[in-house]
Design an enzyme around this catalytic site. Structure first.
Site, short mmCIF file in Angstrom:
data_model
loop_
_atom_site.label_atom_id
_atom_site.label_comp_id
_atom_site.label_asym_id
_atom_site.label_seq_id
_atom_site.Cartn_x
_atom_site.Cartn_y
_atom_site.Cartn_z
N LYS A 83 0.85 -1.19 0.00
CA LYS A 83 0.00 0.00 0.00
C LYS A 83 0.88 1.24 0.00
CE LYS A 83 -4.41 -0.09 2.30
NZ LYS A 83 -5.04 0.00 3.62
C1 E4P Z 1 -8.35 0.10 3.95
O1 E4P Z 1 -7.56 -0.10 3.07
C2 E4P Z 1 -8.35 1.31 4.77
O2 E4P Z 1 -7.19 1.41 5.49
C3 E4P Z 1 -9.56 1.35 5.64
O3 E4P Z 1 -10.68 0.93 4.90
C4 E4P Z 1 -9.79 2.69 6.30
O4 E4P Z 1 -11.03 2.67 6.96
P1 E4P Z 1 -11.44 3.84 7.95
O5 E4P Z 1 -11.55 5.10 7.14
O6 E4P Z 1 -12.75 3.44 8.53
O7 E4P Z 1 -10.35 3.94 8.97
#
Ligand code: E4P
Length: 223
Positions: A83
């Site tokens: 990521k």
């Molecule tokens: C996934 O890749 C993200 O890190 C996650 O969905 C973030 O979610 P949030 O905005 O509820 O923290």
């Protein structure tokens, strides 16, 4: 549509893997930190449980550091997707590591222009953050629809990974928009499986069933 589990919690990953409902896992630095675990050990353990893509995020904020971390993280396990955040440095890092063949989940995306550029740079996934955008008074589901349309217009191979799925409605809207993947936290996935009307209906069926005399409730006797 594929479903990834949005967590670094091993018990939840095992539980949903056993049901057979998840195709991969996404983590972020906050989710890993929440488990209080060593990053590498947590990611390795997740990769052993899940036979599918596991997203693990770089921590650095300059392109050079992100590239270095992406190369190291990608070697942890063949299922790893790195990521990289959608900052200007992140775009630079994405362009470099994509050429190495490293799979990237380009994350914290809030505009369709960011998603367009990420696709041009060869991201495997792009992660628009629906819930966080809605919390900022802008429609996250509109963003998802825009990105799906843009990718279809130009036949980009980058997959739309709907993230920040903070309620079940977001998941339904992502599915209707035709995303390739939604990454869903365990509590929301639990809610998707549960409906009170199903419980009430089942209770009614079983109440009637138990009114039958015991000798007539011989459903399984011939097994
Ligand atoms: C996934 O890749 C993200 O890190 C996650 O969905 C973030 O979610 P949030 O905005 O509820 O923290």
């Amino acid at each position: 549509m594929k479903i990834f589990l949005d967590t670094a919690n091993i018990d939840d990953i095992k539980r949903f893997a056993r049901i057979g409902i998840i195709d991969g896992v996404t983590t972020n630095p906050a989710l890993v930190a929440r488990e209080g675990r060593n990053f590498r050990e947590a990611v390795e353990e997740i990769c052993e449980i899940i036979n599918g893509p596991v997203s693990a995020e770089v921590i650095g904020t300059t392109a050079d550091v992100m590239v270095d971390e992406a190369r190291k993280i990608s070697k942890i396990h063949p299922n790893i997707v790195v990521k990289i955040p959608a900052t200007p440095a992140g775009f630079e890092a994405l362009g470099i590591v994509s050429k190495d063949g490293i799979k990237v989940n380009f994350t914290i995306v809030y505009t369709s222009n960011q998603a367009l550029l990420a696709a041009k740079l060869g991201a495997t996934y792009v992660s628009p953050f629906v819930g966080r955008l809605d919390a900022n008074s802008t429609s996250g589901s509109d963003l998802i629809r825009e990105i799906v349309t843009i990718y279809k217009n130009f036949n980009f191979q980058t997959q739309v990974l709907a993230a920040s799925m903070r309620n079940v409605i977001y998941v339904k809207e992502a599915a209707l928009a035709g995303v390739h993947v939604a990454t869903i936290p365990p509590d929301i996935l639990d809610q998707m499986m549960h409906n009170e009307l199903t419980d009430i209906s089942l209770k009614g069926f079983l109440n009637e069933w138990h009114k039958l005399p015991p000798e007539k409730r011989n459903y399984f006797d011939k097994d």
